[in-house]
Design a protein around this motif. Structure first.
Motif, PDB file in Angstrom:
ATOM      1  N   VAL A  84      35.855   2.485  28.699  1.00 19.07           N
ATOM      2  CA  VAL A  84      35.345   2.467  27.319  1.00 19.07           C
ATOM      3  C   VAL A  84      34.626   3.777  26.994  1.00 19.07           C
ATOM      4  CG1 VAL A  84      33.706   1.356  25.757  1.00 19.07           C
ATOM      5  CG2 VAL A  84      35.147  -0.042  27.254  1.00 19.07           C
ATOM      6  N   ILE A  85      33.778   4.230  27.915  1.00 17.29           N
ATOM      7  CA  ILE A  85      33.042   5.483  27.697  1.00 17.29           C
ATOM      8  C   ILE A  85      33.996   6.661  27.598  1.00 17.29           C
ATOM      9  CG2 ILE A  85      31.403   7.103  28.735  1.00 17.29           C
ATOM     10  CD1 ILE A  85      30.004   4.674  29.990  1.00 17.29           C
ATOM     11  N   GLU A  86      34.984   6.685  28.474  1.00 18.55           N
ATOM     12  CA  GLU A  86      35.953   7.785  28.469  1.00 18.55           C
ATOM     13  C   GLU A  86      36.733   7.811  27.158  1.00 18.55           C
ATOM     14  OE1 GLU A  86      39.110   9.757  31.617  1.00 18.55           O
ATOM     15  OE2 GLU A  86      38.579   7.645  31.784  1.00 18.55           O
ATOM     16  N   LYS A  87      37.094   6.640  26.658  1.00 14.17           N
ATOM     17  CA  LYS A  87      37.824   6.566  25.391  1.00 14.17           C
ATOM     18  C   LYS A  87      36.977   7.091  24.243  1.00 14.17           C
ATOM     19  CE  LYS A  87      40.329   3.315  22.422  1.00 14.17           C
ATOM     20  NZ  LYS A  87      40.758   1.899  22.248  1.00 14.17           N
ATOM     21  N   ARG A  88      35.709   6.702  24.210  1.00 16.13           N
ATOM     22  CA  ARG A  88      34.809   7.158  23.153  1.00 16.13           C
ATOM     23  C   ARG A  88      34.564   8.661  23.242  1.00 16.13           C
ATOM     24  NH1 ARG A  88      32.014   3.304  20.298  1.00 16.13           N
ATOM     25  NH2 ARG A  88      30.372   4.824  19.859  1.00 16.13           N
ATOM     26  N   MET A  89      34.438   9.175  24.475  1.00  9.59           N
ATOM     27  CA  MET A  89      34.224  10.611  24.663  1.00  9.59           C
ATOM     28  C   MET A  89      35.438  11.403  24.195  1.00  9.59           C
ATOM     29  SD  MET A  89      31.198  11.421  25.852  1.00  9.59           S
ATOM     30  CE  MET A  89      31.496  13.029  26.573  1.00  9.59           C
ATOM     31  N   ASN A  90      36.616  10.896  24.467  1.00  5.30           N
ATOM     32  CA  ASN A  90      37.835  11.575  24.046  1.00  5.30           C
ATOM     33  C   ASN A  90      37.952  11.618  22.516  1.00  5.30           C
ATOM     34  OD1 ASN A  90      38.658  12.146  26.656  1.00  5.30           O
ATOM     35  ND2 ASN A  90      39.847  10.266  26.855  1.00  5.30           N
ATOM     36  N   LEU A  91      37.587  10.519  21.868  1.00 11.21           N
ATOM     37  CA  LEU A  91      37.597  10.490  20.405  1.00 11.21           C
ATOM     38  C   LEU A  91      36.584  11.476  19.833  1.00 11.21           C
ATOM     39  CD1 LEU A  91      37.830   6.627  19.718  1.00 11.21           C
ATOM     40  CD2 LEU A  91      39.626   8.344  19.336  1.00 11.21           C
ATOM     41  N   TYR A  92      35.441  11.551  20.486  1.00 11.74           N
ATOM     42  CA  TYR A  92      34.378  12.464  20.054  1.00 11.74           C
ATOM     43  C   TYR A  92      34.815  13.904  20.187  1.00 11.74           C
ATOM     44  CZ  TYR A  92      29.879  14.936  20.219  1.00 11.74           C
ATOM     45  OH  TYR A  92      28.842  15.794  19.994  1.00 11.74           O
ATOM     46  N   ASN A  93      35.468  14.224  21.314  1.00 11.58           N
ATOM     47  CA  ASN A  93      35.919  15.598  21.547  1.00 11.58           C
ATOM     48  C   ASN A  93      37.029  16.009  20.595  1.00 11.58           C
ATOM     49  OD1 ASN A  93      34.098  16.043  23.593  1.00 11.58           O
ATOM     50  ND2 ASN A  93      35.485  15.394  25.220  1.00 11.58           N
ATOM     51  N   ARG A  94      37.906  15.051  20.266  1.00 13.45           N
ATOM     52  CA  ARG A  94      38.978  15.388  19.332  1.00 13.45           C
ATOM     53  C   ARG A  94      38.416  15.654  17.940  1.00 13.45           C
ATOM     54  NH1 ARG A  94      42.167  11.317  21.932  1.00 13.45           N
ATOM     55  NH2 ARG A  94      41.637   9.809  20.324  1.00 13.45           N
ATOM     56  N   GLY A  95      37.257  15.032  17.649  1.00 14.19           N
ATOM     57  CA  GLY A  95      36.665  15.261  16.345  1.00 14.19           C
ATOM     58  C   GLY A  95      35.838  16.520  16.282  1.00 14.19           C
ATOM     59  N   GLN A 150      31.435  18.701  27.064  1.00 16.25           N
ATOM     60  CA  GLN A 150      32.801  18.848  27.572  1.00 16.25           C
ATOM     61  C   GLN A 150      32.861  18.613  29.081  1.00 16.25           C
ATOM     62  OE1 GLN A 150      35.163  22.183  25.685  1.00 16.25           O
ATOM     63  NE2 GLN A 150      33.118  22.765  24.969  1.00 16.25           N
ATOM     64  N   ALA A 151      31.862  19.125  29.793  1.00 19.20           N
ATOM     65  CA  ALA A 151      31.826  18.927  31.242  1.00 19.20           C
ATOM     66  C   ALA A 151      31.676  17.454  31.581  1.00 19.20           C
ATOM     67  CB  ALA A 151      30.680  19.735  31.848  1.00 19.20           C
ATOM     68  N   LEU A 152      30.862  16.741  30.795  1.00 24.19           N
ATOM     69  CA  LEU A 152      30.673  15.310  31.035  1.00 24.19           C
ATOM     70  C   LEU A 152      31.967  14.548  30.823  1.00 24.19           C
ATOM     71  CD1 LEU A 152      28.761  12.979  31.645  1.00 24.19           C
ATOM     72  CD2 LEU A 152      28.211  12.868  29.211  1.00 24.19           C
ATOM     73  N   SER A 153      32.695  14.912  29.778  1.00 26.12           N
ATOM     74  CA  SER A 153      33.972  14.247  29.502  1.00 26.12           C
ATOM     75  C   SER A 153      34.949  14.436  30.657  1.00 26.12           C
ATOM     76  CB  SER A 153      34.569  14.806  28.211  1.00 26.12           C
ATOM     77  OG  SER A 153      35.810  14.193  27.935  1.00 26.12           O
TER      78      SER A 153
END
Length: 236
Positions: A222-233, A153-156
């Motif tokens: 791109v990384i931020e988008k993937r991290m956001n998808l990961y966090n929502r999951g 979460q901190a990385l995101s």
């Protein structure tokens, strides 16, 4: 003044071979700086005796002094220290064997570490403290809670600021020419010195830096988008 557009293209092609040197300096500095920054941030957040105070002093000093000063201190001070230690303990090591780019690696990593420490620390503090307590309640240790819950979460949260740090180090790498490292900036100066067309050569260098910066920004998105998808999951 008439701008020679043809020479801008010529300079652009001649500067391209220096890109790997700049990227290596940036990559090594960022990766080493991230590790240093993470350790410094944890020492400050958890108020580790001695280390916490040392980390605070380190961050304050580095952030309060110019990047060029760090490079020159390392360049002139490290050889003296190493030669003195080598003579005292009979190591047979000579500082002259250190490649010039090594001084840039050490100096820029130290600089990056101080700035990334603040980025990482702010990211860690942004995560709700209750999540750490919940992790303890289910039997996790502090390292497990940090690795599985807090760090992702901190990385995101920190990605935009980390991206700015990477771009800052990319641009700061131009100082490496002061210790005879041929990066993009130094190569532009060498190319320009052949016929004194410095303006055109530095335009070419600026275009290359601009392109690299845009690439970093694109990768960050791109990384931020993937991290956001990961966090929502959900974090596993």
């Amino acid at each position: 003044m008439k701008i020679d557009l043809t020479f801008i293209w010529t300079a652009f092609l001649q500067i391209l071979p220096a890109i790997p040197t700049t990227l290596v300096i940036t990559l090594v500095s960022v990766l080493a700086g991230f590790v240093i920054g993470l350790l410094a941030a944890l020492a400050r957040i958890y108020k580790v005796p001695v280390l916490g105070q040392a980390a605070s002093a380190y961050v304050t000093f580095i952030r309060g002094t110019p990047m060029l000063t760090h490079l020159l201190l390392i360049y002139f001070g490290l050889p003296v220290l190493l030669d003195a230690l080598s003579a005292q303990f009979g190591w047979g090591f000579k500082s002259a064997s250190i490649p010039m780019i090594g001084f840039a690696f050490i100096s820029f990593s130290i600089t990056a570490g101080a700035y990334m420490s603040e980025v990482i620390r702010s990211g860690l503090l942004a995560v709700d403290r209750g999540q750490l307590e919940a992790a303890y309640s289910v039997g996790m240790t502090t390292p497990q809670a940090l690795r599985r819950i807090i760090f992702p979460q901190a990385l995101s949260v920190s990605i935009p600021n980390l991206s700015n740090s990477v771009i800052g180090m990319l641009h700061g790498s131009t100082l490496a020419f002061t210790v005879s490292v041929v990066d993009i900036n130094a190569k532009a100066q060498i190319v320009a010195s052949t016929n004194w067309k410095f303006f055109e050569a530095y335009i070419a260098a600026a275009l290359i830096f601009w392109g690299l910066t845009l690439l970093i920004e694109r990768l960050t998105a791109v990384i931020e988008k993937r991290m956001n998808l990961y966090n929502r999951g959900g974090i596993v």
